[in-house]
Design a protein around this motif. Structure first.
Motif, PDB file in Angstrom:
ATOM      1  N   ASP A  93       0.820  -1.220   0.000  1.00 11.75           N
ATOM      2  CA  ASP A  93       0.000   0.000   0.000  1.00 11.75           C
ATOM      3  C   ASP A  93       0.851   1.266   0.000  1.00 11.75           C
ATOM      4  O   ASP A  93       0.335   2.356  -0.262  1.00 11.75           O
ATOM      5  CB  ASP A  93      -0.921   0.009   1.227  1.00 11.75           C
ATOM      6  CG  ASP A  93      -2.187  -0.795   0.992  1.00 11.75           C
ATOM      7  OD1 ASP A  93      -2.261  -1.471  -0.059  1.00 11.75           O
ATOM      8  OD2 ASP A  93      -3.084  -0.763   1.841  1.00 11.75           O
ATOM      9  N   ARG A 115     -12.877  -2.676   1.581  1.00  9.01           N
ATOM     10  CA  ARG A 115     -12.348  -2.510   0.230  1.00  9.01           C
ATOM     11  C   ARG A 115     -13.268  -1.597  -0.596  1.00  9.01           C
ATOM     12  O   ARG A 115     -12.804  -0.698  -1.320  1.00  9.01           O
ATOM     13  CB  ARG A 115     -12.210  -3.867  -0.447  1.00  9.01           C
ATOM     14  CG  ARG A 115     -11.530  -3.815  -1.811  1.00  9.01           C
ATOM     15  CD  ARG A 115     -11.421  -5.191  -2.445  1.00  9.01           C
ATOM     16  NE  ARG A 115     -10.763  -6.133  -1.550  1.00  9.01           N
ATOM     17  CZ  ARG A 115     -11.364  -7.147  -0.951  1.00  9.01           C
ATOM     18  NH1 ARG A 115     -12.678  -7.341  -1.159  1.00  9.01           N
ATOM     19  NH2 ARG A 115     -10.709  -7.957  -0.174  1.00  9.01           N
ATOM     20  N   GLN A 132     -15.342   0.653   0.538  1.00  7.39           N
ATOM     21  CA  GLN A 132     -15.271   2.015   1.055  1.00  7.39           C
ATOM     22  C   GLN A 132     -14.010   2.723   0.579  1.00  7.39           C
ATOM     23  O   GLN A 132     -14.045   3.895   0.168  1.00  7.39           O
ATOM     24  CB  GLN A 132     -15.304   1.994   2.576  1.00  7.39           C
ATOM     25  CG  GLN A 132     -15.244   3.392   3.204  1.00  7.39           C
ATOM     26  CD  GLN A 132     -15.149   3.333   4.713  1.00  7.39           C
ATOM     27  OE1 GLN A 132     -14.918   2.278   5.277  1.00  7.39           O
ATOM     28  NE2 GLN A 132     -15.326   4.462   5.363  1.00  7.39           N
ATOM     29  N   ALA A 133     -12.869   2.027   0.607  1.00  2.00           N
ATOM     30  CA  ALA A 133     -11.617   2.653   0.179  1.00  2.00           C
ATOM     31  C   ALA A 133     -11.662   2.994  -1.304  1.00  2.00           C
ATOM     32  O   ALA A 133     -11.234   4.085  -1.723  1.00  2.00           O
ATOM     33  CB  ALA A 133     -10.444   1.720   0.476  1.00  2.00           C
ATOM     34  N   GLU A 134     -12.172   2.073  -2.112  1.00  2.00           N
ATOM     35  CA  GLU A 134     -12.247   2.338  -3.553  1.00  2.00           C
ATOM     36  C   GLU A 134     -13.197   3.486  -3.852  1.00  2.00           C
ATOM     37  O   GLU A 134     -12.913   4.337  -4.713  1.00  2.00           O
ATOM     38  CB  GLU A 134     -12.683   1.072  -4.282  1.00  2.00           C
ATOM     39  CG  GLU A 134     -11.629  -0.046  -4.247  1.00  2.00           C
ATOM     40  CD  GLU A 134     -12.149  -1.330  -4.862  1.00  2.00           C
ATOM     41  OE1 GLU A 134     -13.364  -1.380  -5.186  1.00  2.00           O
ATOM     42  OE2 GLU A 134     -11.358  -2.284  -5.010  1.00  2.00           O
ATOM     43  N   SER A 162     -14.022   5.980  -1.808  1.00  2.00           N
ATOM     44  CA  SER A 162     -13.453   7.245  -1.340  1.00  2.00           C
ATOM     45  C   SER A 162     -12.357   7.733  -2.274  1.00  2.00           C
ATOM     46  O   SER A 162     -12.269   8.942  -2.575  1.00  2.00           O
ATOM     47  CB  SER A 162     -12.893   7.072   0.078  1.00  2.00           C
ATOM     48  OG  SER A 162     -13.918   6.724   0.980  1.00  2.00           O
ATOM     49  N   LEU A 163     -11.518   6.806  -2.744  1.00  2.00           N
ATOM     50  CA  LEU A 163     -10.449   7.202  -3.655  1.00  2.00           C
ATOM     51  C   LEU A 163     -11.015   7.683  -4.984  1.00  2.00           C
ATOM     52  O   LEU A 163     -10.559   8.706  -5.537  1.00  2.00           O
ATOM     53  CB  LEU A 163      -9.497   6.020  -3.866  1.00  2.00           C
ATOM     54  CG  LEU A 163      -8.190   6.333  -4.586  1.00  2.00           C
ATOM     55  CD1 LEU A 163      -7.382   7.376  -3.806  1.00  2.00           C
ATOM     56  CD2 LEU A 163      -7.366   5.060  -4.784  1.00  2.00           C
ATOM     57  N   ALA A 214     -10.343  10.111   1.807  1.00  3.04           N
ATOM     58  CA  ALA A 214      -9.714   9.050   1.008  1.00  3.04           C
ATOM     59  C   ALA A 214      -8.565   8.399   1.765  1.00  3.04           C
ATOM     60  O   ALA A 214      -8.403   7.172   1.747  1.00  3.04           O
ATOM     61  CB  ALA A 214      -9.224   9.633  -0.319  1.00  3.04           C
ATOM     62  N   ALA A 241      -9.953   6.199   4.652  1.00  2.00           N
ATOM     63  CA  ALA A 241     -10.522   4.944   4.163  1.00  2.00           C
ATOM     64  C   ALA A 241      -9.427   3.950   3.781  1.00  2.00           C
ATOM     65  O   ALA A 241      -9.532   2.745   4.038  1.00  2.00           O
ATOM     66  CB  ALA A 241     -11.434   5.220   2.962  1.00  2.00           C
ATOM     67  N   ARG A 242      -8.355   4.475   3.164  1.00  2.00           N
ATOM     68  CA  ARG A 242      -7.277   3.585   2.755  1.00  2.00           C
ATOM     69  C   ARG A 242      -6.525   3.033   3.975  1.00  2.00           C
ATOM     70  O   ARG A 242      -6.166   1.851   4.027  1.00  2.00           O
ATOM     71  CB  ARG A 242      -6.308   4.347   1.847  1.00  2.00           C
ATOM     72  CG  ARG A 242      -5.388   3.442   1.069  1.00  2.00           C
ATOM     73  CD  ARG A 242      -6.170   2.569   0.098  1.00  2.00           C
ATOM     74  NE  ARG A 242      -5.326   1.590  -0.551  1.00  2.00           N
ATOM     75  CZ  ARG A 242      -5.737   0.734  -1.477  1.00  2.00           C
ATOM     76  NH1 ARG A 242      -7.010   0.749  -1.843  1.00  2.00           N
ATOM     77  NH2 ARG A 242      -4.917  -0.137  -2.016  1.00  2.00           N
ATOM     78  N   GLU A 288      -8.663   0.349   5.580  1.00  2.00           N
ATOM     79  CA  GLU A 288      -8.594  -0.928   4.861  1.00  2.00           C
ATOM     80  C   GLU A 288      -7.293  -1.664   5.177  1.00  2.00           C
ATOM     81  O   GLU A 288      -7.278  -2.884   5.395  1.00  2.00           O
ATOM     82  CB  GLU A 288      -8.723  -0.709   3.356  1.00  2.00           C
ATOM     83  CG  GLU A 288      -8.728  -2.025   2.577  1.00  2.00           C
ATOM     84  CD  GLU A 288      -8.615  -1.818   1.077  1.00  2.00           C
ATOM     85  OE1 GLU A 288      -8.806  -2.807   0.334  1.00  2.00           O
ATOM     86  OE2 GLU A 288      -8.314  -0.694   0.647  1.00  2.00           O
TER      87      GLU A 288
END
Length: 434
Positions: A149, A364, A366-368, A370-371, A384, A387-388, A391
């Motif tokens: 990451d 996953r 949520q992170a996608e 938000s990004l 963002a 969220a990352r 994850e």
């Protein structure tokens, strides 16, 4: 029947240091058990006790006497007095009662305890090394997750810097600082995880000399006996009575109880047999004198037993009771450890299912989302990043659950280890790689 030991199940196809120089789970356990010096010491102890058992059953060595008796002090003439003689005698003592047979029995019982202690040691080493290897695996896999990451966070930093530098960009100075801060915190976490990995591998080196770095896939372990069903405590108690450590204490109790019978022999007399042949010289007239032969028995009388035999017997009885108490405490401890590990495994299985089925997919998504929202100007930078990070933390938590579950199973398999009659070694669970 389950496989005898993980040591036998995991043959070493290549030594550590070869190929990729990575120590796998199976190799670590196999090497640790095969090279454990404690096991060699136990074998020597067993051999010593077996030899002592043979020696304890033998009669004491006879005593030989060569005596010049009744020499006249005025002339020291061998033939002057009829009482003067050279005597050769032998004296043989016979220990009290059945003390020889009981001493041999006690030594043999103590020798029979050693294979059980070795079985317990193998199971204990298997569990210990398994947990150390899993600690190193957890740190190593967490490092890989973070490093995977880290590239994305570097991209976020670059994007934030570019957006802040551009007049039309949405990024603000706090976004740039936040991105760089998160990147620095990731570097700090990597340093701590490498420290954890180094520590686990150094502790593992106590059992596996020159182990090098650990590697290989996460093993698949299952308890020797299903532990998720609701058994009454009496069933687990009966199960644990077959544990090699408990069986070793049972044998010790038998050996100490033999000491009671041995102490009772002290109330019986000790016998001795004596024979002597006396050679006499000629009398003053030159006539031969008859040689003399003497034979007799001796025995002691244990009459005053209050402060010796009675105390020796009461000490043997107390020692037996103390050993029985030791077994009761061990069983209580094993039952408590088994119940605690069993409940932990149930909760870890619940968390494992929750992470696999719900939490990780939701994190996953949520992170996608938000990004994607940040890149499409639909959400801010902080959301963002949060969220990352969430994850990544969820992935590491899921990994910790997997590792902790296997560590609990390794502990359970030690507690559930038994000694198959045909091998004399504890049954432990075989590990298969995913």
């Amino acid at each position: 029947m389950y496989a005898a030991t993980l040591l036998l199940a995991a043959a070493l196809t290549s030594p550590p240091g070869a190929a990729e120089d990575k120590l796998t789970f199976e190799q670590a356990i196999a090497i640790a058990v095969a090279s454990d010096p404690w096991l060699d010491g136990s074998r020597y102890s067993e051999a010593a006790l077996a030899d002592e058992a043979v020696a304890a059953a033998q009669l004491p060595d006879p005593k030989v006497e060569v005596v010049a008796m009744n020499f006249p002090t005025d002339t020291f003439n061998f033939g002057q007095e009829p009482m003067t003689q050279f005597a050769v005698g032998i004296n043989q003592m016979f220990p009290r009662g059945a003390s020889r047979a009981l001493s041999r029995q006690q030594k043999e019982q103590l020798a029979a305890r050693e294979p059980l202690l070795r079985a317990d040691r193998r199971a204990r080493v298997t569990a210990t090394v398994a947990q150390l290897w899993l600690d190193a695996y957890s740190a190593r896999e967490s490092i890989q997750l973070i490093e995977g990451d880290r590239a994305l966070f570097e991209q976020l930093v670059d994007a934030a810097v570019a957006g802040y530098a551009s007049a039309r960009g949405r990024a603000r100075q706090p976004d740039v600082i936040r991105a760089q801060l998160e990147l620095t915190r990731l570097d700090d976490r990597l340093t701590m995880l490498r420290q954890r990995q180094d520590g686990a591998e150094r502790r593992l080196a106590e059992w596996v000399q020159d182990a090098g770095a650990t590697g290989g896939a996460l093993p698949r372990l299952e308890p020797l006996v299903p532990v998720t069903d609701k058994r009454p405590p009496s069933d687990w108690y009966q199960q644990l009575r077959l544990h090699p450590a408990v069986l070793a204490l049972d044998v010790k109790i038998d050996a100490v109880a033999t000491g009671i019978d041995l102490a009772k022999q002290q109330y019986k007399p000790e016998w001795g047999l004596k024979a002597a042949y006396g050679l006499r010289g000629e009398d003053p007239q030159g006539e031969d004198r008859t040689d003399l032969f003497t034979v007799g028995v001796s025995f002691d009388l244990p009459l005053f037993t209050e402060k010796r035999q009675d105390k020796t017997l009461s000490a043997a009885v107390a020692r037996t009771a103390a050993t029985e108490t030791e077994r009761s405490l061990l069983l209580r401890q094993l039952v408590a450890q088994l119940e605690n590990a069993r409940l932990q495994l149930v909760r870890l299985d619940q968390r494992r299912a929750l992470y696999r089925q719900q939490l990780l997919p939701q994190m996953r998504e949520q992170a996608e989302a938000s990004l994607a929202g940040y890149y499409n100007d639909e959400s801010d930078f902080a959301e963002a990043v949060r969220a990352r990070i969430a994850e990544l933390n969820a992935k590491i938590d899921a990994l910790d659950i997997e590792v902790e579950r296997l560590k609990i199973i390794a502990q359970l398999n030690y507690l559930l280890a038994q000694v198959p009659a045909e091998t004399g070694q504890p049954a432990v669970n075989k590990g298969t790689q995913k």
